[in-house]
Design a protein around this motif. Sequence first.
Motif, PDB file in Angstrom:
ATOM      1  N   THR A  54       0.837  -1.208   0.000  1.00  0.00           N
ATOM      2  CA  THR A  54       0.000   0.000   0.000  1.00  0.00           C
ATOM      3  C   THR A  54       0.868   1.252   0.000  1.00  0.00           C
ATOM      4  N   LYS A  58       1.171   4.033  -3.038  1.00  0.00           N
ATOM      5  CA  LYS A  58       0.830   5.445  -2.798  1.00  0.00           C
ATOM      6  C   LYS A  58       1.986   6.359  -3.207  1.00  0.00           C
ATOM      7  N   SER A  62       1.938   9.190  -6.312  1.00  0.00           N
ATOM      8  CA  SER A  62       1.892  10.564  -5.807  1.00  0.00           C
ATOM      9  C   SER A  62       2.644  11.507  -6.746  1.00  0.00           C
ATOM     10  N   ASN A 139      -2.403  13.522   1.106  1.00  0.00           N
ATOM     11  CA  ASN A 139      -1.788  14.226  -0.016  1.00  0.00           C
ATOM     12  C   ASN A 139      -1.516  15.700   0.297  1.00  0.00           C
TER      13      ASN A 139
END
Length: 147
Positions: A54, A58, A62, A139
């Motif tokens: 995970t 991510k 990003s 984020n």
Amino acid sequence: MEQQLPEKNWWQRNWKWALPTGGCLIVVILIVVFVFSLVTGVSALFKESQPYQTALTKAQESEWVIDKLGEPIETTGMAQGNISIQNNEGTADLKIPVKGPKDSGEILVWGKKSGDSWTYTYIRFKVTGSEEVYDLINNRLLLAEDN
């Protein structure tokens, strides 16, 4: 006439030092193979874990991380930390080293497992040699007091 004894072969001349040296060498080789297997096995367990996958996904998706490291983003070295699971409950606390063409950094993950799902307290990315820390869950760039 004096009878000449046959000349001793290499083993007959050197067995007193060759046997212990060879035995010690075999023990050292077995220890190195064991440690290598252990490190490789632990590393494989980390890489197959959901928290590791995970966090890496991510980071690779990003835009902020891509801007800092470039693409492709790959892992380097071995992840550090621990994953502990008992009776379908557990925790993960990992530091995953990553790199890209521009720079390198590390992903920091902390999460809890309950049943079949993981809940992450944080998944953060930090560029090597920088104070910038990016929150990969929300984020956003974290301020110094958020770290």
